[in-house]
Scaffold this motif. Structure first.
Motif, PDB file in Angstrom:
ATOM      1  N   HIS A  25      78.478  18.580 -23.105  1.00  0.00           N
ATOM      2  CA  HIS A  25      76.864  18.244 -23.524  1.00  0.00           C
ATOM      3  C   HIS A  25      76.413  18.459 -22.085  1.00  0.00           C
ATOM      4  CE1 HIS A  25      79.821  16.138 -26.306  1.00  0.00           C
ATOM      5  NE2 HIS A  25      78.550  16.284 -26.987  1.00  0.00           N
ATOM      6  N   SER A  26      75.155  18.628 -22.356  1.00  0.00           N
ATOM      7  CA  SER A  26      74.133  19.148 -21.081  1.00  0.00           C
ATOM      8  C   SER A  26      73.836  17.546 -20.579  1.00  0.00           C
ATOM      9  CB  SER A  26      73.026  19.356 -21.623  1.00  0.00           C
ATOM     10  OG  SER A  26      71.826  19.584 -20.671  1.00  0.00           O
ATOM     11  N   SER A  27      73.704  16.578 -21.199  1.00  0.00           N
ATOM     12  CA  SER A  27      73.847  15.047 -20.772  1.00  0.00           C
ATOM     13  C   SER A  27      74.973  14.623 -20.040  1.00  0.00           C
ATOM     14  CB  SER A  27      73.611  14.074 -22.078  1.00  0.00           C
ATOM     15  OG  SER A  27      74.475  14.183 -23.007  1.00  0.00           O
ATOM     16  N   ALA A  28      76.092  15.205 -20.454  1.00  0.00           N
ATOM     17  CA  ALA A  28      77.354  14.886 -19.508  1.00  0.00           C
ATOM     18  C   ALA A  28      77.245  15.471 -18.077  1.00  0.00           C
ATOM     19  CB  ALA A  28      78.701  15.190 -20.246  1.00  0.00           C
ATOM     20  N   MET A  29      76.738  16.663 -18.090  1.00  0.00           N
ATOM     21  CA  MET A  29      76.457  17.438 -16.913  1.00  0.00           C
ATOM     22  C   MET A  29      75.547  16.311 -16.158  1.00  0.00           C
ATOM     23  SD  MET A  29      77.128  19.952 -14.861  1.00  0.00           S
ATOM     24  CE  MET A  29      76.287  20.461 -13.500  1.00  0.00           C
ATOM     25  N   GLY A  30      74.357  15.987 -16.837  1.00  0.00           N
ATOM     26  CA  GLY A  30      73.382  15.296 -16.206  1.00  0.00           C
ATOM     27  C   GLY A  30      73.906  13.955 -15.627  1.00  0.00           C
ATOM     28  N   HIS A  31      74.790  13.490 -16.362  1.00  0.00           N
ATOM     29  CA  HIS A  31      75.493  12.176 -15.824  1.00  0.00           C
ATOM     30  C   HIS A  31      76.350  12.439 -14.508  1.00  0.00           C
ATOM     31  CE1 HIS A  31      77.303   8.230 -16.437  1.00  0.00           C
ATOM     32  NE2 HIS A  31      78.071   8.510 -16.093  1.00  0.00           N
ATOM     33  N   LEU A  32      77.062  13.568 -14.567  1.00  0.00           N
ATOM     34  CA  LEU A  32      77.826  13.875 -13.522  1.00  0.00           C
ATOM     35  C   LEU A  32      77.122  14.213 -12.414  1.00  0.00           C
ATOM     36  CD1 LEU A  32      80.536  14.786 -12.153  1.00  0.00           C
ATOM     37  CD2 LEU A  32      80.197  16.858 -12.949  1.00  0.00           C
ATOM     38  N   ARG A  33      75.918  14.976 -12.451  1.00  0.00           N
ATOM     39  CA  ARG A  33      74.941  15.337 -11.358  1.00  0.00           C
ATOM     40  C   ARG A  33      74.370  14.177 -10.665  1.00  0.00           C
ATOM     41  NH1 ARG A  33      69.680  16.806 -10.515  1.00  0.00           N
ATOM     42  NH2 ARG A  33      69.490  18.879  -9.694  1.00  0.00           N
ATOM     43  N   GLU A  68      75.610  10.967 -10.791  1.00  0.00           N
ATOM     44  CA  GLU A  68      76.638  10.088 -10.147  1.00  0.00           C
ATOM     45  C   GLU A  68      76.923  10.763  -8.775  1.00  0.00           C
ATOM     46  OE1 GLU A  68      79.863   8.373 -11.482  1.00  0.00           O
ATOM     47  OE2 GLU A  68      79.152   7.625 -13.184  1.00  0.00           O
ATOM     48  N   LEU A  69      76.940  12.294  -8.696  1.00  0.00           N
ATOM     49  CA  LEU A  69      77.268  13.071  -7.535  1.00  0.00           C
ATOM     50  C   LEU A  69      76.122  12.489  -6.528  1.00  0.00           C
ATOM     51  CD1 LEU A  69      78.258  16.391  -8.617  1.00  0.00           C
ATOM     52  CD2 LEU A  69      79.513  14.788  -7.443  1.00  0.00           C
ATOM     53  N   ILE A  70      74.702  12.447  -7.072  1.00  0.00           N
ATOM     54  CA  ILE A  70      73.440  12.144  -6.182  1.00  0.00           C
ATOM     55  C   ILE A  70      73.808  10.774  -5.547  1.00  0.00           C
ATOM     56  CG2 ILE A  70      71.185  12.180  -6.042  1.00  0.00           C
ATOM     57  CD1 ILE A  70      71.122  14.365  -8.155  1.00  0.00           C
ATOM     58  N   ASP A  71      74.213   9.893  -6.546  1.00  0.00           N
ATOM     59  CA  ASP A  71      74.215   8.453  -6.085  1.00  0.00           C
ATOM     60  C   ASP A  71      75.555   8.088  -5.022  1.00  0.00           C
ATOM     61  OD1 ASP A  71      71.961   8.187  -7.728  1.00  0.00           O
ATOM     62  OD2 ASP A  71      73.054   7.170  -9.369  1.00  0.00           O
ATOM     63  N   THR A  72      76.396   8.759  -5.250  1.00  0.00           N
ATOM     64  CA  THR A  72      77.642   8.589  -4.409  1.00  0.00           C
ATOM     65  C   THR A  72      77.727   9.322  -3.166  1.00  0.00           C
ATOM     66  OG1 THR A  72      78.828  10.023  -5.662  1.00  0.00           O
ATOM     67  CG2 THR A  72      79.170   7.844  -6.100  1.00  0.00           C
ATOM     68  N   GLY A 128      74.703  11.381  -1.994  1.00  0.00           N
ATOM     69  CA  GLY A 128      73.440  11.562  -1.546  1.00  0.00           C
ATOM     70  C   GLY A 128      73.001  13.144  -1.936  1.00  0.00           C
ATOM     71  N   MET A 129      71.651  13.204  -1.854  1.00  0.00           N
ATOM     72  CA  MET A 129      71.236  14.350  -2.537  1.00  0.00           C
ATOM     73  C   MET A 129      71.730  15.528  -1.770  1.00  0.00           C
ATOM     74  SD  MET A 129      68.685  14.574  -4.823  1.00  0.00           S
ATOM     75  CE  MET A 129      66.844  13.401  -4.856  1.00  0.00           C
ATOM     76  N   ALA A 130      71.985  15.572  -0.265  1.00  0.00           N
ATOM     77  CA  ALA A 130      72.186  17.119   0.095  1.00  0.00           C
ATOM     78  C   ALA A 130      73.406  17.560  -0.091  1.00  0.00           C
ATOM     79  CB  ALA A 130      72.139  16.765   1.884  1.00  0.00           C
ATOM     80  N   ARG A 131      74.481  16.452  -0.037  1.00  0.00           N
ATOM     81  CA  ARG A 131      76.011  16.826  -0.451  1.00  0.00           C
ATOM     82  C   ARG A 131      76.088  17.283  -2.067  1.00  0.00           C
ATOM     83  NH1 ARG A 131      80.141  13.053   2.312  1.00  0.00           N
ATOM     84  NH2 ARG A 131      81.557  14.443   1.923  1.00  0.00           N
ATOM     85  N   ALA A 132      75.306  16.262  -2.916  1.00  0.00           N
ATOM     86  CA  ALA A 132      75.444  16.757  -4.301  1.00  0.00           C
ATOM     87  C   ALA A 132      74.856  18.049  -4.346  1.00  0.00           C
ATOM     88  CB  ALA A 132      74.602  15.499  -4.923  1.00  0.00           C
ATOM     89  N   ARG A 133      73.728  18.301  -3.664  1.00  0.00           N
ATOM     90  CA  ARG A 133      73.285  19.706  -4.017  1.00  0.00           C
ATOM     91  C   ARG A 133      74.023  20.584  -3.499  1.00  0.00           C
ATOM     92  NH1 ARG A 133      67.332  21.928  -1.377  1.00  0.00           N
ATOM     93  NH2 ARG A 133      67.844  24.092  -2.008  1.00  0.00           N
ATOM     94  N   GLY A 134      74.871  20.600  -2.368  1.00  0.00           N
ATOM     95  CA  GLY A 134      75.734  21.635  -1.901  1.00  0.00           C
ATOM     96  C   GLY A 134      76.907  21.811  -3.028  1.00  0.00           C
TER      97      GLY A 134
END
Ligand code: ZN
Length: 605
Positions: free
Chosen positions: A65-73, A75-79, A81-87
């Motif tokens: 699910h695209s929404s599952a990807m969105g959820h993971l994304r 959580e990555l940002i929240d845990t 930070g933006m820069a590392r999640a983006r990496g």
């Protein structure tokens, strides 16, 4: 076998200069139907629900699910930070793009360069990530130039980003930028950096991305911040190293030995892990598994990574030696021990002294031989047949069986004490159908090896050949796969791809169908057309019933009539006939064309 340099078909093509040197969007005309076409690519995607797998050619894919990807994304940002999640997301996208580039490069090694670059945009769309429209692109590998501009519509990443964070000032299609960078860089062989200059997450109606050779951008340190994995070692191998980057290496088995083992599935890796763990000890190892799973290859590998590597590896197939000879084969014989024993001879145990003795199909040993084997294992001593001297041997025994030894013990056909002695460290080798992820790897491995051995040049496998192999049960396991590929290489024309009939006889193939994408995007049952063309296809399933031209005509007429709900004119149109022709043909078969009162003009009186 002598070590020889192997190059992949794609590399050969590249070296001969037929691929990917230069091209541009102005000269790319979809109407030319250059491969891979959109149809070629969708044909590579197929579903094997009975098996719990989706394949894109030989790569396992996921539908989630695209929404599952969105959820993971999120959580990555929240845990992190933006820069590392983006990496992380950029690099994951890079891996995906590089994988697709590898697929296209291997599957269509001789294709037009622009079509190969275009395939990336199409795959990205087929995978449901984003719709890509090229504005322009232009590249010349020899001069090291790449310049491309693309529009992204319906970006899935933007959907998720906007729903989580709303509109902002930064572009958000991170993994998609990673994909484009990975795809083009892998094909180009040099770092091509993509940047998203307009993004829906910034309020634009569509996203706009520009790709340029790293050198042409000037400073790419900001881009590399996300492309290079600093603190994630496992990803470092796949992320590019600045400033120039080599194409992602194709998974390739080590060249050389005939007995190399090949695989990447979790089942395979788990067996390898167990093997590496026990190899450096002196423990007896028992390999279990069906015929053809590669027990001897594993035993050889165990010997190679053990401390005994400089000493002999001796293999004995216990089932291949007559029972009357097995003891003298294993333990040696003294002159005069029996009629025909004219000289004294060392057995396999003595010859393996200091090294490894591999006893295949150990379940076939007689109880007497089992007793002697047990003594050799326990005491490190053997006696030749007819001899009275005790010889000390230092042999590591590795045994293998394709039968259930425990059941044999219960039935009194195998000594329990020997079983426990052998079963110190059992390693189960799974059948190929339980490690299907390895099939593509093994296919390519044997393709290279057998093509070289037979001096053949094939261009790989057709998609339906890959499908058939991925779906086949392989009762004979890896040995059978190897034989099939060898047969395919011998039967296929030089310069052509190996197709289903080169590999299988029809009765070998299962009737159970795979699902693939149909013409309108839905999943349809994928029944491969029989090799013999339309005639064979029409004949299929008719048994002994003869096939007649009139019979086929009548069947077509009736089907068209049924589809048109009895309307002869409409049915005729479907078959390219006039109403009169249709009626005549129906009558010829002794059938009245049904009346159509609604269409009959009222008679004037
Ligand atoms: Zn975007």
């Amino acid at each position: 076998m002598a070590k020889q340099t192997r190059i992949s078909l794609a590399e050969m093509a590249r070296q001969s200069g037929t691929m990917l040197r230069r091209g541009d969007s102005a000269h790319f005309d979809p109407a030319l139907g250059l491969q891979p076409t959109l149809a070629d690519l969708t044909e590579s995607l197929f579903f094997s629900p009975g098996d719990g797998r989706i394949w894109l050619n030989d790569q396992r894919m996921l539908l989630w699910h695209s929404s599952a990807m969105g959820h993971l994304r999120r959580e990555l940002i929240d845990t992190l930070g933006m820069a590392r999640a983006r990496g992380l997301l950029t690099r994951a996208g890079y891996v995906s793009g590089a994988r697709d580039a590898q697929l296209v490069r291997e599957r269509w090694p001789n294709s037009d360069a622009a079509a190969v670059f275009m395939a990336g945009t199409r795959l990205h769309a087929i995978e449901g990530v984003v719709k890509v429209t090229p504005v322009s692109f232009d590249f010349d590998i020899d001069r090291g130039t790449y310049e491309g501009e693309f529009l992204w519509e319906h970006s899935s990443e933007d959907d998720e980003h906007i729903s989580a964070y709303g509109l902002g000032t930064e572009a958000a299609c991170w993994s998609q930028v990673g994909y484009a960078t990975g795809y083009v860089t892998s094909l180009f062989g040099q770092l091509v950096v993509f940047r998203e200059i307009e993004c829906r997450s910034m309020g634009a109606s569509v996203c706009r991305v520009i790709g340029r050779h790293a050198a042409a951008w000037g400073d790419v340190s900001e881009d590399l911040r996300y492309l290079q994995a600093h603190d994630y070692r496992s990803l470092a191998e796949t992320a590019p190293a600045a400033p120039a980057v080599r194409p992602l290496p194709l998974p390739r088995p080590e060249p050389g030995e005939r007995h190399e083992i090949v695989g990447a599935s979790s089942a395979f890796n788990s067996a390898c892990h167990q093997l590496d763990r026990v190899a450096r000890t002196q423990a007896t190892v028992l390999f279990t598994g069906e015929s053809g799973v590669g027990k001897e290859a594993f035993a050889r590998r165990l010997h190679r990574v053990s401390a005994r590597v400089d000493k002999p590896f001796i293999a004995v197939n216990c089932a291949a030696i007559p029972e009357t000879l097995i003891e003298s084969e294993l333990f040696g014989v003294e002159r005069g021990a029996f009629t025909g024993a004219t000289t004294s001879r060392a057995g396999r145990f003595e010859r393996a002294d200091g090294g490894t003795l591999f006893l295949d199909e150990i379940g076939t040993l007689s109880l007497v031989s089992q007793g002697k084997l047990l003594r050799a294992l326990q005491e490190g001593e053997i006696e030749r047949v007819g001899g009275s001297r005790t010889l000390r041997v230092d042999v590591r025994v590795v045994a293998a069986t394709n039968v259930d030894l425990q059941a044999q013990v219960r039935e009194g056909r195998f000594r329990e004490d020997l079983f426990f002695r052998l079963n110190v460290y059992p390693i189960h080798l799974p059948p190929l159908r339980e490690r299907r992820d390895d099939i593509p790897l093994l296919m390519n491995h044997f393709l290279r090896r057998e093509a070289q051995r037979h001096g053949r040049q094939t261009t790989g496998f057709t998609p339906r050949a890959v499908r058939a192999m991925l779906h086949y049960a392989f009762p004979g396991n890896i040995r059978e796969l190897q034989n099939l590929v060898e047969r395919g290489i011998i039967s296929a024309e030089d310069g052509a791809a190996i197709d289903v009939p080169h590999l299988f006889r029809r009765e070998q193939l299962s009737e159970e169908a795979l699902l693939a994408i149909g013409a309108h995007g839905g999943l349809t049952t994928q029944r491969d057309k029989p090799a013999g063309g339309l005639l064979a296809e029409l004949q299929q399933g008719r048994g002994d019933e003869p096939l007649t031209l009139n019979g086929i005509e009548q069947q077509l007429l009736q089907e068209a009539l049924a589809a048109a709900q009895g309307n002869v004119a409409a049915a005729a149109r479907q078959l390219g006939l006039s109403r009169a022709q249709m009626a005549y043909r129906l009558q010829r078969a002794g059938q009245e064309a049904p009346r159509e009162p609604a269409r009959r003009k009222p008679r004037r009186g």
